[in-house]
Write an enzyme that holds these catalytic residues in place. Structure first.
Site, short mmCIF file in Angstrom:
data_model
loop_
_atom_site.label_atom_id
_atom_site.label_comp_id
_atom_site.label_asym_id
_atom_site.label_seq_id
_atom_site.Cartn_x
_atom_site.Cartn_y
_atom_site.Cartn_z
N SER A 135 79.93 -6.13 -13.07
CA SER A 135 79.41 -5.04 -12.62
C SER A 135 78.37 -5.52 -11.44
O SER A 135 78.89 -5.92 -10.40
CB SER A 135 78.28 -4.26 -13.74
OG SER A 135 78.19 -2.97 -13.13
N LYS A 187 61.99 18.53 -12.54
CA LYS A 187 61.00 17.41 -11.91
C LYS A 187 60.91 16.32 -13.25
O LYS A 187 60.86 15.05 -13.06
CB LYS A 187 59.62 17.95 -12.06
CG LYS A 187 58.37 17.00 -11.63
CD LYS A 187 58.91 16.32 -10.22
CE LYS A 187 57.87 15.35 -9.80
NZ LYS A 187 58.38 14.09 -10.15
#
Length: 327
Positions: A135, A187
């Protein structure tokens, strides 16, 4: 008796004063005066080949560890590349990578730092994969001119994920409720204290897809002969052995660290060179397999997130973590 005690006390003070200047306790903190030291681990001659370690979890957040130097992998790599940049005798660099990846930003920034170094110095840089370069670890390797892997290396895991936990049912059982006051509907997207809505899943997936696309394009840009479509077929998150990676053109060669050092010498056009490492004082550097210690986290424990991901929040990750699901 008092006279004996007084003499004993004076003797103790004398011994303490004599040895106090000789005893230094090093707790691992890196102070400004602890400049990087250079050690020759093998070879001879005027020219130098630098072996630079990129180990562990890639992050730009200082790890919280008692008596641990406040130095991240990103910080460490930048500091060593800066030192090599100023040394005209450094004719090549081996990036010795042993990392499962880390945050998207740290992986991408280290990649960029290596690219900048190459543009300034115009010397060969070859990545040598050790146990794991998956990765984000593979992402960093893409900055090198060539990529080599040990016969037993694990690489691949091309993709991105964000770790998310849902603990609202557990908290409800003990009478704990989350009642946030927020400026907008999304949010607190990704909050573990409430179920995720379908719309929020789509928003997070869109972000993941964009970061994933950047990873895929970076592979396609740096692995000549691989088209973006071909990379997409390889980039489903799976890991590859060295043989599999070579067959799929994700790496250039299978070999050992000695082979890569010889390769860098040939690319640099030098027959002899000192193989060097940069390290803080008192670090053990005896040969090319010496591991210069780095303080950052090398693994993530799901049951101890406060220790390992403190300060990171819920980062997007180029990370291979066995047992976790990602791209």
């Amino acid at each position: 008796m008092k006279k004996i005690r007084s003499m004993t006390f004076c003797f103790f003070l004398t011994i303490l004063s004599l040895v106090s200047g000789c005893i230094t306790i090093h707790l691992g903190t890196r102070a400004p005066q602890d400049r990087l030291k250079e050690t020759v681990v093998e070879g001879h001659g005027w020219n130098k080949i630098l072996v630079l370690d990129i180990n562990g979890f890639l992050s730009d957040v200082d790890p919280w560890r008692p008596y641990s130097p406040p130095v991240t992998v990103l910080n460490d790599v930048k500091e060593k590349l800066r030192k090599a940049e100023k040394d005209s005798r450094v004719k090549g660099v081996v990036l010795r990578i042993n990392s499962p990846g880390g945050t998207v930003t740290a992986s991408d920034t280290i990649y960029d730092e290596v690219k900048r170094f190459k543009e300034k110095r115009h010397v060969p840089v070859v990545a040598q994969m050790m146990d794991t370069a998956a990765s984000g670890g593979y992402y960093v390797a893409l900055a090198a001119d060539r990529i080599a892997a040990q016969p037993t290396s694990i690489t691949g895991s091309i993709g991105v994920m964000v770790q998310k936990f849902d603990v609202h049912e557990l908290l409800a059982k003990i009478g704990v409720m989350n009642t946030p006051v927020k400026s907008g509907e999304h949010k607190d997207i990704g909050s573990p204290f409430r179920p995720q809505t379908e719309e929020e899943q789509k928003l997070l997936q869109k972000t993941i897809d964009e970061l994933y696309g950047r990873f895929v394009q970076t592979v396609a840009d740096n692995r000549k002969g691989l088209t973006r479509d071909e990379v997409l077929t390889l980039a489903d998150g799976r890991i590859y052995t060295s043989e599999q990676a070579l067959k799929n053109r994700l790496i250039d060669r299978i070999g050992y660290l000695n082979d890569t050092i010889d390769e860098v010498k040939k690319m640099a056009g030098v027959e002899t060179a000192r193989v060097i490492m940069y390290h803080v004082p008192y670090a053990y550097t005896e040969n090319i397999y010496s591991s210069v210690p780095l303080p950052p986290v090398s693994e993530i424990h799901l049951l101890d997130l406060n220790r390992d991901l403190a300060g990171l929040g819920s980062p997007f990750l180029y990370l291979w973590e066995p047992g976790l699901q990602g791209w």
